[in-house]
Design an enzyme around this catalytic site. Structure first.
Site, PDB file in Angstrom:
ATOM      1  N   SER A  81       0.902  -1.309  -0.033  1.00 23.01           N
ATOM      2  CA  SER A  81       0.062  -0.107   0.058  1.00 23.01           C
ATOM      3  C   SER A  81       0.826   1.340  -0.161  1.00 23.01           C
ATOM      4  CB  SER A  81      -0.829  -0.097   1.178  1.00 23.01           C
ATOM      5  OG  SER A  81      -1.986   1.039   1.358  1.00 23.01           O
ATOM      6  N   LYS A  82       0.387   2.433  -0.291  1.00 18.22           N
ATOM      7  CA  LYS A  82       0.987   3.572  -0.150  1.00 18.22           C
ATOM      8  C   LYS A  82       0.082   4.943   0.112  1.00 18.22           C
ATOM      9  CE  LYS A  82       5.543   4.957  -0.069  1.00 18.22           C
ATOM     10  NZ  LYS A  82       6.593   4.364   0.452  1.00 18.22           N
ATOM     11  N   GLY A  83       0.613   5.987   0.657  1.00 19.69           N
ATOM     12  CA  GLY A  83      -0.216   7.020   0.758  1.00 19.69           C
ATOM     13  C   GLY A  83       0.559   8.313   0.315  1.00 19.69           C
TER      14      GLY A  83
END
Ligand code: NAD
Length: 478
Positions: free
Chosen positions: A108-110
């Site tokens: 995941s990444k934000g």
């Protein structure tokens, strides 16, 4: 497969191209390849915060690439350049990175479009808490679903705000602290997390230099001692990598590239002094004892033994790849070499230690922090004194033998001090990190050495991790 010289692919296209190069060498069932490659979901949020008398609207993202294991894991980046393409590319890299270092997470990444330098601390806290609220209420921050960490522009401070925001929203969740990693030790963090990614870069290079057959491919011999290293970006990752490599391995940091230019010195730069200078002056310009180069990016092309891009993506691209002279590049940043540049460099014989392995130290220690939070106990607390007591037994027995038999020897005080000290949390974290980096290198390098059609470490790394992700999907019956 090769990219045309005049068309640079986007970051996500670069990751896809590199992925495709690897899967072409695999025998995956139809459809599974596509399932692994695609990003499962990307959530875009726009929210307002009242600042300086008016409402300012911010745009943020949280992308989930693969949920073959949960929680999914990946940092949150603060930068004006954040966009969906970038966040999705970074989320995909997290999937492969976690698989390669056997951290039991999906990817995941934000990111949030914000320039943190434009805001006061209390303003950044309001922005961060609001962003965290938006993500947490959709389970995009959650101890068993989605666990963020620091990335460019964020650090311990932001992670502590996120953890506190989550705890306020989930007052009865005993595992609330495990909702985010990279927290300061006093707020549920772990010793050694801040240095972890840079430390991992050091362990990765040390492991590479233990294998003469691999070094030979880059035309390198000897040890890290005296090797000339150029580092781009003296932030969290670059600073720690440069510091440890110069202080502990005797490497020479002959170039440091920052936003406002670069410093070069044949005799090696004092990393601590440059770091302090940047802290006080906001850039490298004016630092005595080194040559200042205004066009910093030019120094990526300097003569050196190892190049460590540790700032941002796409810095080695088709406009400069041909002129890069370093025989070994270790990608401390994510995606610093574009797919096009990768083709050029491979043809030139340059060895690239790929990002998904090179900067995995951060997520590895984040994994340890998450486990610590879920077990509610600091590593080493149960065993440390027991270990010391057992070592003391041996030392006392040896000293008794020496006395009783009238032997002419004694243990050196240095040995006693080191041997008698039980491992605390920091030693255990470093030990776990080193083991992880060495094991992952060997898995990747074995494929590189064993298969003729695998000509680079990046393809080897993808092969190892895609195979692990595929196995996990198969186990789920997909
Ligand atoms: P950071 O914000 O602490 O540091 C980035 C540094 O790069 C800063 O010193 C900044 O001034 C410099 N920089 C920015 N633009 C530049 C430019 N154009 N030229 C030269 N220098 C420039 O960020 P970080 O956490 O050290 O992350 C750096 C890279 O490492 C990113 O690609 C990130 O995704 C990756 N990474 C970080 C972690 C982590 O634990 N922090 C983990 C894995 C990967």
């Amino acid at each position: 497969m090769n990219v045309h010289a005049n068309k640079e692919p986007s970051f996500r296209e670069s990751v896809d191209l590199m992925f495709n190069r690897a899967v072409a060498l695999m025998d995956l069932p139809p459809g599974l390849e596509e399932k692994i490659r695609v990003c499962n979901a990307t959530y875009t949020v726009r929210f307002g915060v009242r600042l300086r008398g008016q409402i300012q609207t911010f745009v943020g993202y949280r992308s989930v690439h693969s949920e073959h294991m949960e929680p999914v894991k990946g940092g949150i980046r603060y930068s004006m350049a954040v966009n969906q393409d970038e966040v999705e590319a970074l989320a995909a890299l997290m999937t492969y990175k976690c698989a390669l270092v056997e951290a039991p997470f999906g990817g995941s990444k934000g990111g949030l479009c914000v320039d943190p330098r434009q805001y006061e601390e209390y303003e950044l806290e309001m922005i961060t808490r609001r962003f965290a609220y938006e993500l947490a209420k959709r389970d995009l921050i959650h101890p068993s679903q989605n666990v963020p960490a620091p990335d460019m522009g964020t650090g311990e401070r932001e992670m502590a705000w996120i953890a506190d925001q989550y705890a306020r929203m989930n007052t009865t969740d005993i595992n609330a602290r495990a909702c985010v990693t990279g927290k300061p030790p006093h707020a549920g963090g772990i010793q050694g997390r801040v240095e972890a990614t840079g430390r991992g870069v050091q362990y990765a290079l040390q492991e590479f230099f233990r294998h003469p057959e691999d070094m030979e491919k880059a035309g390198l011999t000897g040890t890290l001692e005296g090797k000339r290293i150029v580092v781009q970006g003296l932030g969290n990752v670059g600073y720690h990598a440069a510091k440890f490599l110069s202080e502990e391995d005797g490497a020479l940091i002959t170039g440091i590239i920052e936003r406002d230019g670069a410093l070069v010195s044949d005799k090696g730069l004092d990393v601590e002094a440059v770091h302090a200078w940047i802290g006080n002056h906001g850039g490298v310009k004016g630092f005595a004892d080194a040559k200042y180069v205004e066009n910093g990016a030019k120094v990526l092309e300097a003569e050196c033994d190892v190049l460590i891009p540790a700032a941002l993506e796409g810095v080695i691209n088709m406009t400069n790849a041909q002129r890069v002279k370093a025989p070994l590049i270790i990608e401390a940043a994510n995606g610093p070499v574009t797919a096009g540049a990768d083709d050029v460099l491979r043809e030139k014989g340059c060895v690239i230690i790929p990002d998904m392995y090179a900067n995995a130290g951060g997520v590895t220690v984040s994994y340890f922090e998450w486990v610590k939070n879920l077990s509610h106990i600091r590593f080493g607390r149960m065993g440390r004194r027991q270990e010391e007591a057992r070592h003391q037994l041996i030392v006392s027995e040896l000293e008794r033998l020496s006395r009783d038999k009238d032997l002419d020897w004694t243990l050196s005080p240095d040995f006693k001090q080191k041997y008698l000290r039980g491992a605390g949390e920091l030693e255990l974290v470093r030990s776990g990190l080193e083991d992880t980096m060495r094991t992952a290198y060997q898995a990747m390098a074995e494929v590189w050495r064993a298969r003729d059609e695998v000509t680079d470490l990046r393809t080897a790394a993808y092969l190892v991790s895609i195979d692990r992700v595929a196995t996990s999907y198969r186990a789920k019956g997909l």
